[in-house]
Design a protein around this motif. Sequence first.
Motif, PDB file in Angstrom:
ATOM      1  N   MET A  75     -39.246   7.436 -22.296  1.00 37.21           N
ATOM      2  CA  MET A  75     -39.467   6.486 -21.233  1.00 37.21           C
ATOM      3  C   MET A  75     -38.862   7.027 -19.938  1.00 37.21           C
ATOM      4  N   PRO A  76     -39.675   7.172 -18.870  1.00 34.21           N
ATOM      5  CA  PRO A  76     -39.165   7.734 -17.621  1.00 34.21           C
ATOM      6  C   PRO A  76     -38.238   6.754 -16.899  1.00 34.21           C
ATOM      7  N   ARG A  77     -37.232   7.319 -16.253  1.00 36.21           N
ATOM      8  CA  ARG A  77     -36.309   6.492 -15.467  1.00 36.21           C
ATOM      9  C   ARG A  77     -36.962   6.108 -14.144  1.00 36.21           C
ATOM     10  N   THR A  78     -36.558   4.965 -13.612  1.00 44.51           N
ATOM     11  CA  THR A  78     -37.048   4.499 -12.323  1.00 44.51           C
ATOM     12  C   THR A  78     -35.943   4.673 -11.292  1.00 44.51           C
ATOM     13  N   PRO A  79     -36.229   5.342 -10.172  1.00 45.72           N
ATOM     14  CA  PRO A  79     -35.201   5.520  -9.135  1.00 45.72           C
ATOM     15  C   PRO A  79     -34.796   4.177  -8.541  1.00 45.72           C
ATOM     16  N   ASN A  80     -33.535   4.070  -8.151  1.00 45.86           N
ATOM     17  CA  ASN A  80     -33.039   2.862  -7.500  1.00 45.86           C
ATOM     18  C   ASN A  80     -33.383   2.828  -6.017  1.00 45.86           C
ATOM     19  N   GLU A  81     -33.509   4.002  -5.423  1.00 44.26           N
ATOM     20  CA  GLU A  81     -33.936   4.134  -4.030  1.00 44.26           C
ATOM     21  C   GLU A  81     -34.322   5.591  -3.773  1.00 44.26           C
ATOM     22  N   TYR A  82     -34.827   5.837  -2.570  1.00 44.56           N
ATOM     23  CA  TYR A  82     -35.244   7.190  -2.202  1.00 44.56           C
ATOM     24  C   TYR A  82     -34.527   7.618  -0.929  1.00 44.56           C
ATOM     25  N   ALA A  83     -33.928   8.785  -0.959  1.00 45.11           N
ATOM     26  CA  ALA A  83     -33.318   9.374   0.229  1.00 45.11           C
ATOM     27  C   ALA A  83     -34.374  10.246   0.897  1.00 45.11           C
ATOM     28  N   VAL A  84     -34.619   9.977   2.160  1.00 50.21           N
ATOM     29  CA  VAL A  84     -35.609  10.730   2.928  1.00 50.21           C
ATOM     30  C   VAL A  84     -34.850  11.516   3.987  1.00 50.21           C
ATOM     31  N   PHE A  85     -34.992  12.822   3.948  1.00 53.11           N
ATOM     32  CA  PHE A  85     -34.321  13.701   4.902  1.00 53.11           C
ATOM     33  C   PHE A  85     -35.340  14.161   5.934  1.00 53.11           C
ATOM     34  N   LEU A  86     -35.094  13.814   7.192  1.00 55.03           N
ATOM     35  CA  LEU A  86     -35.944  14.254   8.296  1.00 55.03           C
ATOM     36  C   LEU A  86     -35.338  15.532   8.846  1.00 55.03           C
ATOM     37  N   ARG A  97     -30.443  17.436  10.579  1.00 52.46           N
ATOM     38  CA  ARG A  97     -31.035  16.763   9.424  1.00 52.46           C
ATOM     39  C   ARG A  97     -30.516  15.330   9.401  1.00 52.46           C
ATOM     40  N   GLU A  98     -31.427  14.381   9.341  1.00 50.15           N
ATOM     41  CA  GLU A  98     -31.051  12.971   9.295  1.00 50.15           C
ATOM     42  C   GLU A  98     -31.507  12.386   7.968  1.00 50.15           C
ATOM     43  N   GLU A  99     -30.676  11.532   7.389  1.00 52.50           N
ATOM     44  CA  GLU A  99     -31.006  10.907   6.106  1.00 52.50           C
ATOM     45  C   GLU A  99     -31.258   9.418   6.311  1.00 52.50           C
ATOM     46  N   VAL A 100     -32.344   8.947   5.730  1.00 51.65           N
ATOM     47  CA  VAL A 100     -32.705   7.538   5.749  1.00 51.65           C
ATOM     48  C   VAL A 100     -33.028   7.149   4.317  1.00 51.65           C
ATOM     49  N   ARG A 101     -32.682   5.928   3.934  1.00 51.77           N
ATOM     50  CA  ARG A 101     -32.958   5.477   2.564  1.00 51.77           C
ATOM     51  C   ARG A 101     -34.047   4.415   2.569  1.00 51.77           C
ATOM     52  N   PHE A 102     -34.935   4.519   1.593  1.00 51.78           N
ATOM     53  CA  PHE A 102     -35.989   3.531   1.391  1.00 51.78           C
ATOM     54  C   PHE A 102     -35.843   2.972  -0.024  1.00 51.78           C
ATOM     55  N   PRO A 103     -36.049   1.659  -0.201  1.00 50.05           N
ATOM     56  CA  PRO A 103     -35.896   1.065  -1.529  1.00 50.05           C
ATOM     57  C   PRO A 103     -36.973   1.507  -2.519  1.00 50.05           C
ATOM     58  N   THR A 104     -38.186   1.779  -2.029  1.00 50.75           N
ATOM     59  CA  THR A 104     -39.277   2.219  -2.905  1.00 50.75           C
ATOM     60  C   THR A 104     -40.054   3.338  -2.234  1.00 50.75           C
ATOM     61  N   ILE A 105     -40.759   4.101  -3.032  1.00 48.67           N
ATOM     62  CA  ILE A 105     -41.597   5.173  -2.477  1.00 48.67           C
ATOM     63  C   ILE A 105     -42.761   4.582  -1.684  1.00 48.67           C
TER      64      ILE A 105
END
Length: 82
Positions: A1-12, A19-27
């Motif tokens: 069973m695959p794990r589900t991420p709790n959030e996504y770190a997006v690096f611009l 480099r800036e990091e922003v977090r999103f709750p879902t893809i």
Amino acid sequence: MPRTPNEYAVFLLLDNGHREEVRFPTIQEFQKWYSGELVPKSASNDFISVPIKNIQGEYMVVRPSKIAGIRVEPIFNSSIER
């Protein structure tokens, strides 16, 4: 069973080397912002807002033409160093 991420770190990755990091709750939230805000204005030098939902009272704007790359990393609660 695959794990589900709790959030996504997006690096611009900006063309000046920063480099800036922003977090999103879902893809899906990232994809919505990416396709709705960033892609249509990708060649623009006008600022667009980058959502920072996990930090109240703080915001970020960026020039879409200055983004050289984007890296998306899933974050799992079990992988966070404590």
